[in-house]
Design a protein around this motif. Structure first.
Motif, PDB file in Angstrom:
ATOM      1  N   SER A 138       0.863  -1.177   0.000  1.00 26.44           N
ATOM      2  CA  SER A 138       0.000   0.000   0.000  1.00 26.44           C
ATOM      3  C   SER A 138       0.894   1.219   0.000  1.00 26.44           C
ATOM      4  O   SER A 138       1.747   1.367   0.883  1.00 26.44           O
ATOM      5  CB  SER A 138      -0.896   0.004   1.239  1.00 26.44           C
ATOM      6  OG  SER A 138      -1.842  -1.034   1.147  1.00 26.44           O
ATOM      7  N   TYR A 185      -4.467  -3.045  -7.339  1.00 25.64           N
ATOM      8  CA  TYR A 185      -3.178  -3.036  -6.630  1.00 25.64           C
ATOM      9  C   TYR A 185      -2.067  -3.589  -7.528  1.00 25.64           C
ATOM     10  O   TYR A 185      -0.991  -3.008  -7.672  1.00 25.64           O
ATOM     11  CB  TYR A 185      -3.248  -3.914  -5.377  1.00 25.64           C
ATOM     12  CG  TYR A 185      -3.460  -3.195  -4.059  1.00 25.64           C
ATOM     13  CD1 TYR A 185      -2.438  -2.425  -3.499  1.00 25.64           C
ATOM     14  CD2 TYR A 185      -4.631  -3.338  -3.334  1.00 25.64           C
ATOM     15  CE1 TYR A 185      -2.603  -1.805  -2.272  1.00 25.64           C
ATOM     16  CE2 TYR A 185      -4.821  -2.720  -2.100  1.00 25.64           C
ATOM     17  CZ  TYR A 185      -3.791  -1.954  -1.571  1.00 25.64           C
ATOM     18  OH  TYR A 185      -3.945  -1.344  -0.353  1.00 25.64           O
ATOM     19  N   ILE A 235      -8.583   2.525   0.410  1.00 29.55           N
ATOM     20  CA  ILE A 235      -9.077   3.351   1.517  1.00 29.55           C
ATOM     21  C   ILE A 235     -10.528   2.975   1.802  1.00 29.55           C
ATOM     22  O   ILE A 235     -11.415   3.157   0.964  1.00 29.55           O
ATOM     23  CB  ILE A 235      -8.994   4.855   1.165  1.00 29.55           C
ATOM     24  CG1 ILE A 235      -7.535   5.254   0.960  1.00 29.55           C
ATOM     25  CG2 ILE A 235      -9.655   5.694   2.243  1.00 29.55           C
ATOM     26  CD1 ILE A 235      -7.353   6.739   0.671  1.00 29.55           C
TER      27      ILE A 235
HETATM   28  C1  LIG Z   1     -10.646  -3.110   3.913  1.00 26.62           C
HETATM   29  C2  LIG Z   1      -9.404  -2.266   3.947  1.00 26.62           C
HETATM   30  C3  LIG Z   1      -9.485  -0.942   4.305  1.00 26.62           C
HETATM   31  C4  LIG Z   1      -8.333  -0.142   4.314  1.00 26.62           C
HETATM   32  N1  LIG Z   1      -8.452   1.195   4.593  1.00 26.62           N
HETATM   33  C5  LIG Z   1      -7.340   1.957   4.621  1.00 26.62           C
HETATM   34  C6  LIG Z   1      -7.446   3.359   4.880  1.00 26.62           C
HETATM   35  O1  LIG Z   1      -8.528   3.916   5.036  1.00 26.62           O
HETATM   36  N2  LIG Z   1      -6.294   4.064   4.921  1.00 26.62           N
HETATM   37  C7  LIG Z   1      -5.065   3.509   4.719  1.00 26.62           C
HETATM   38  O2  LIG Z   1      -4.061   4.215   4.780  1.00 26.62           O
HETATM   39  N3  LIG Z   1      -4.940   2.177   4.442  1.00 26.62           N
HETATM   40  C8  LIG Z   1      -6.044   1.396   4.381  1.00 26.62           C
HETATM   41  N4  LIG Z   1      -5.936   0.075   4.061  1.00 26.62           N
HETATM   42  C9  LIG Z   1      -4.617  -0.503   3.716  1.00 26.62           C
HETATM   43  C10 LIG Z   1      -4.033  -1.347   4.859  1.00 26.62           C
HETATM   44  O3  LIG Z   1      -3.643  -0.495   5.912  1.00 26.62           O
HETATM   45  C11 LIG Z   1      -2.844  -2.143   4.327  1.00 26.62           C
HETATM   46  O4  LIG Z   1      -3.293  -3.068   3.364  1.00 26.62           O
HETATM   47  C12 LIG Z   1      -2.128  -2.898   5.438  1.00 26.62           C
HETATM   48  O5  LIG Z   1      -1.461  -2.022   6.315  1.00 26.62           O
HETATM   49  C13 LIG Z   1      -1.102  -3.917   4.902  1.00 26.62           C
HETATM   50  O6  LIG Z   1      -0.115  -3.251   4.124  1.00 26.62           O
HETATM   51  P1  LIG Z   1       0.152  -3.647   2.600  1.00 26.62           P
HETATM   52  O7  LIG Z   1      -1.130  -3.410   1.828  1.00 26.62           O
HETATM   53  O8  LIG Z   1       1.261  -2.764   2.165  1.00 26.62           O
HETATM   54  O9  LIG Z   1       0.521  -5.087   2.544  1.00 26.62           O
HETATM   55  C14 LIG Z   1      -7.072  -0.712   4.007  1.00 26.62           C
HETATM   56  C15 LIG Z   1      -7.010  -2.057   3.617  1.00 26.62           C
HETATM   57  C16 LIG Z   1      -8.145  -2.829   3.584  1.00 26.62           C
HETATM   58  C17 LIG Z   1      -8.043  -4.258   3.109  1.00 26.62           C
END
Ligand SMILES: Cc1cc2nc3c(=O)[nH]c(=O)nc-3n(C[C@H](O)[C@H](O)[C@H](O)COP(=O)(O)O)c2cc1C
Length: 238
Positions: A57, A195, A208
């Motif tokens: 992310s 992604y 998000i």
């Molecule tokens: C359902 C869902 C909602 C999320 N909402 C947010 C968000 O509002 N803000 C944000 O910064 N990341 C958000 N994320 C990203 C997660 O924080 C992130 O996937 C997690 O920390 C793992 O990191 P990676 O995606 O780099 O593996 C969300 C992820 C999911 C699956």
């Protein structure tokens, strides 16, 4: 009729030429601004395994560097038609992401701020024609950022993919199981494609889910039967 015919000619021209040139075609139908997107590419520079391995992310973006080709590729990966069909039940054909019963409950928008050649605004992605149709003629990234609890990446990114869902398409057939499980399962499949496609294009995104539903609905001017689900800002990682 005249508009329809000129639209078909444009469409034929675009699909024939865009594979070589990879450019969009801008048309207007009455008041409506429409971009026929470049044909998506089904060959990339990086393997699926490498893409999965490097996906993260990403939350910090340059304000530019995203093109209409990127936009086309990302929207196609999200929900593009990969097997066209005239069966009205699948609304255009089978897509890049699986969907329970091929009901395709998701609606996908592009919130465009800074993509050269594409006017800022909110666009609906129409997968069967692989085109975007403008619904709001202004850059709403600031307002959407406020609605998303001031997560600044929405403002910084040149564009965002925005997801909503029409739950009735799923609940009509699957009832509560559709509401509680299938819609968000569908969303996850599509969002993971975004992604991975972003990563493969050397762009980044972040799903998000944390935002104020009422504010987001108002900013995006969503119809009553649509529920907002995800905002995915897309940009070149800083
Ligand atoms: C359902 C869902 C909602 C999320 N909402 C947010 C968000 O509002 N803000 C944000 O910064 N990341 C958000 N994320 C990203 C997660 O924080 C992130 O996937 C997690 O920390 C793992 O990191 P990676 O995606 O780099 O593996 C969300 C992820 C999911 C699956």
């Amino acid at each position: 009729m005249k508009i329809f015919i000129s639209f078909l000619i444009m469409l034929a021209f675009t699909s024939a030429s865009s594979q070589d040139k990879q450019v969009f075609t801008k048309i207007t139908e009455g008041e409506q601004l429409i971009y026929l997107l470049a044909s998506p590419s089904i060959k990339g520079d990086i393997s699926l395994e490498e893409t999965i391995n490097s996906r993260r992310s990403r939350r910090s973006f340059l304000g530019d560097g995203v093109t209409d080709i990127h936009l086309s590729q990302i929207l196609w990966s999200a929900y593009g038609v990969t097997r066209p069909s005239t069966n009205p039940q699948v609304r255009g054909g089978l897509r890049s992401a699986p969907s329970a019963g091929a009901r395709y409950p998701l609606e996908i928008y592009a919130v465009v701020g800074n993509i050269p050649g594409i006017e800022p605004g909110v666009y609906k992605y129409e997968a069967p024609q692989h085109r975007i149709v403008r619904l709001i003629a202004k850059d709403v990234r600031k307002e959407l950022t406020s609605a998303a609890l001031n997560q600044k990446m929405v403002q910084d990114a040149p564009f965002s993919v925005f997801y909503s869902a029409v739950y009735s398409r799923i609940t009509d057939r699957y009832g509560d199981r559709g509401r509680e499980r299938y819609v968000c399962m569908d969303l996850g499949h599509s969002a993971q494609n975004v992604y991975l496609q972003a990563e493969a294009l050397k762009l980044g995104t972040c799903a998000i889910g944390a935002f104020n539903d009422e504010m987001v609905t108002a900013v995006m001017q969503l119809p009553q039967n649509e529920v907002p689900l995800y905002i995915m800002p897309i940009g070149k990682p800083k």
